[in-house]
Design an enzyme around this catalytic site. Structure first.
Site, mmCIF file in Angstrom:
data_model
loop_
_atom_site.group_PDB
_atom_site.id
_atom_site.type_symbol
_atom_site.label_atom_id
_atom_site.label_comp_id
_atom_site.label_asym_id
_atom_site.label_seq_id
_atom_site.Cartn_x
_atom_site.Cartn_y
_atom_site.Cartn_z
ATOM 1 N N HIS A 1 41.624 108.382 -56.538
ATOM 2 C CA HIS A 1 40.639 108.193 -57.625
ATOM 3 C C HIS A 1 40.619 106.715 -57.997
ATOM 4 C CE1 HIS A 1 39.791 112.447 -59.202
ATOM 5 N NE2 HIS A 1 40.160 112.504 -57.944
ATOM 6 N N TYR B 1 37.481 112.088 -69.319
ATOM 7 C CA TYR B 1 38.175 112.273 -70.602
ATOM 8 C C TYR B 1 37.120 112.199 -71.678
ATOM 9 C CZ TYR B 1 42.841 111.268 -68.585
ATOM 10 O OH TYR B 1 44.016 111.301 -67.864
ATOM 11 N N LYS C 1 51.289 110.540 -67.943
ATOM 12 C CA LYS C 1 52.475 109.719 -67.683
ATOM 13 C C LYS C 1 53.768 110.514 -67.452
ATOM 14 C CE LYS C 1 50.859 105.643 -67.565
ATOM 15 N NZ LYS C 1 50.092 105.962 -66.356
#
Ligand code: FAD
Ligand code: DHB
Length: 396
Positions: A74, A202, A298
Site C-alpha cells: 500500500h 480512515y 502500531k
C-alpha cells in the site's frame, strides 16, 4: 521433566515466535511455551498493516516468501471527512510503503518455521510460572499433558501479551504503569467482498470513526467505533453495513462493497506502558509491555521492533560476550514505544468521537484533517510515522 535452554520464551504470538526464529538463525536455543492451542493462535484475527521495517525483519527471519507473494503493498492511504476522500502518498513523501498481511498469516508462517527448526514449542501449557529472574537461575514452570515441567534457562522473554503471566510476576515496587483508557471500542468484521478501494480509508464522521481495510482481493476488513460495553448481538449484519455506509461513503459515490460477514469481534482500546521492560533476567516484549489504541496500526509493529532489539542484544551476549545491548534494551525500546504512543493517541483523537465531545470538537477535528491533507509538512510527518520510524534515527 527439566528442560535446559538458553532463552525461555513465554507466549507464541508474533513477538515470541519471531524472537525464537531470529535466535534459531543465529544458533541460539530457545523453548517456547504457549497456553492456547495451535489452531486458536493461528486463527486469532487481529492486526493487518506491516511497516516497512517489519517486512524487512520477516525477510531477515527467513519467513518473507509468502508475504512477498500474498502481501498487498500500500503506497498511500485515504483520510475521509466532510464528504471528501483525500490521499496521503507515502511513497512520494517518504519513499516507503506499508504491506497489508494479516497477523494470523504472520503467525502461521512463523509456526511453520518453528516446526521446521525442530526446536520446542509447547501449546496448551497450563499453570505457567516465571521464577528466579532476579537470581542467576531463572526458570519457567508449566504443566503439559498432565506432566510438570521446568525450563532452566539463562534468560526469560516475556512475550505473553497484555494479560500474560510475565508482567504479573513482577513485584509491584519494581515497575510503573502509564495508562489511559478510552470510552471507545472497535467493532471489526471480515466479509467475503472484493475491496472497493485499493488503499485503506480512515474516516471521521459525525456518527463516529470507521475504517476500510482488506485482507486479499476477495476479503474486505472493516471497523467501526462503538461503545466498549456494547453486546455483539446489538449489531446484526444489516445494521453494521448501514452504519459503515453512513460513516464511510463519500460525495464521489465511493462506499464499501457488501458481502457475507464471516468474522465479527469487539475490541476495547487503551494506551499502556510498563516501565522498565527489563527485570534482571526477564525481558518483556510486545503487548506484555505496552498497548496502543489500534488507529495507528502500531501494536504488531512495535512487538516486532522490540524483538528485533532483543534478538540483537542476545546475539551480542552469546556470540560476542557483550552485555551492553542487553543493558540498553529497555531504554532503546521505550523510546520507540513512546513515539508510537504519541502517534496512536494523535490518530485516535483526530478520528474518533468521544461521548464528551461537543460540536466544537468535531469542527476542530475536521480542521485538523483539512490541514493535515493540505500541508506537505503535516502529510510527511504522518507518512513517516505510519510507515515506521527508521531504527537508526531513533538511536541518534
Ligand atoms: P500477543 O499476540 O497477545 O501474543 C501473546 C501470546 O501469549 C498469545 O498467544 C497468548 O495466548 C500467550 N499467552 C498469554 N498468557 C500466557 C501464559 N500465561 N502462558 C503462556 N502463554 C500465554 N493491533 C493493530 O495494530 N491493529 C489491530 O487492528 C489490532 N487488533 C487487535 C485486536 C485484539 C482483540 C487484540 C487483543 C489486539 C489487537 N491489536 C491490533 C494489537 C496487536 O494484535 C498486538 O499488538 C500483537 O498481537 C502483539 O503481539 P504479541 O506477540 O506481543 O502479543
Ligand atoms: C487494520 C488494523 C488497524 O488497526 C489499522 O490501523 C489499519 C488496518 C487491519 O486490520 O487491516
Amino acid at each position: 521433566m527439566t528442560i535446559r535452554t538458553q532463552v525461555a520464551i513465554v507466549g507464541a504470538g508474533p513477538a515470541g515466535l519471531l524472537l525464537g526464529q531470529l535466535l534459531h538463525l543465529r544458533g541460539i536455543d530457545s523453548v517456547i511455551v504457549e497456553n492456547r492451542s495451535r489452531e486458536y493462535v493461528i486463527e486469532r484475527v487481529r492486526a493487518g498493516v506491516l511497516e516497512h521495517g517489519t517486512v524487512e525483519l520477516m525477510h531477515e527471519a527467513g519467513v518473507g516468501a509468502r508475504l512477498d507473494r500474498e502481501g498487498l503493498p500500500h503506497r498511500g492511504v485515504y483520510l475521509a471527512f466532510d464528504g471528501q476522500r483525500r490521499r496521503i502518498d507515502f511513497e512520494e513523501l517518504t519513499g516507503r510503503h506499508v504491506t497489508v498481511y494479516g497477523q494470523n498469516e504472520v503467525v502461521r508462517d512463523l509456526i511453520e518455521a518453528r516446526s521446521a527448526s525442530g526446536r520446542p514449542l509447547y501449546f496448551e501449557a497450563t499453570d505457567v510460572r516465571v521464577l528466579g529472574f532476579n537470581t542467576g537461575r531463572p526458570t519457567v514452570e508449566f504443566r503439559h499433558h498432565d506432566a510438570t515441567n521446568e525450563i532452566a534457562c539463562d534468560f526469560i522473554a516475556g512475550c505473553d501479551g497484555f494479560r500474560g503471566v510475565s508482567r504479573q510476576s513482577l513485584p509491584a515496587a519494581a515497575w510503573r504503569a502509564y495508562e489511559r483508557e478510552y470510552p471507545l471500542a472497535w467493532l471489526g468484521i471480515l466479509a467475503h467482498a472484493a475491496p472497493s478501494s485499493e488503499e485503506l480509508v480512515y474516516s471521521l464522521s459525525e456518527r463516529g470513526f470507521a475504517l476500510f481495510s482488506m485482507r486479499s482481493p476477495r476479503v474486505t476488513r472493516l471497523y467501526l467505533q462503538c461503545a466498549p460495553d456494547e453486546p455483539m448481538d446489538a449489531w446484526p449484519d444489516e445494521r453494521i453495513w448501514n452504519e459503515l455506509d453512513s460513516r464511510l461513503a463519500t460525495d464521489d459515490g465511493w462506499k464499501p462493497n457488501r458481502g457475507e460477514i464471516f468474522q465479527k469481534g469487539i475490541t476495547g482500546m487503551r494506551s499502556f506502558v510498563a516501565e522498565p521492560m527489563r527485570h534482571g533476567r526477564l525481558f518483556l516484549a510486545g503487548d506484555a509491555a505496552h498497548i496502543v489504541p489500534p488507529t495507528g496500526a502500531k501494536g504488531l509493529n512495535l512487538a516486532a521492533a522490540d524483538v528485533r532489539t532483543l534478538a540483537g542484544a542476545f546475539c551480542a551476549w552469546y556470540l560476542d560476550g557483550c552485555a551492553r545491548l542487553l543493558e540498553a534494551y529497555s531504554a532503546t525500546c521505550l523510546r520507540r514505544v513512546w513515539r508510537a504512543q504519541r502517534f496512536s493517541f494523535w490518530m485516535t483523537s483526530m478520528l474518533h468521537r468521544s461521548p464528551s465531545d461537543t460540536d466544537f470538537d468535531y469542527r476542530r477535528q475536521v480542521a485538523e484533517l483539512d490541514y493535515l491533507t493540505h500541508s506537505r509538512a503535516a502529510m510527511t510527518s504522518m507518512a513517516e510515522n505510519y510507515t515506521g520510524l527508521p531504527f537508526e534515527g531513533l538511536n541518534a
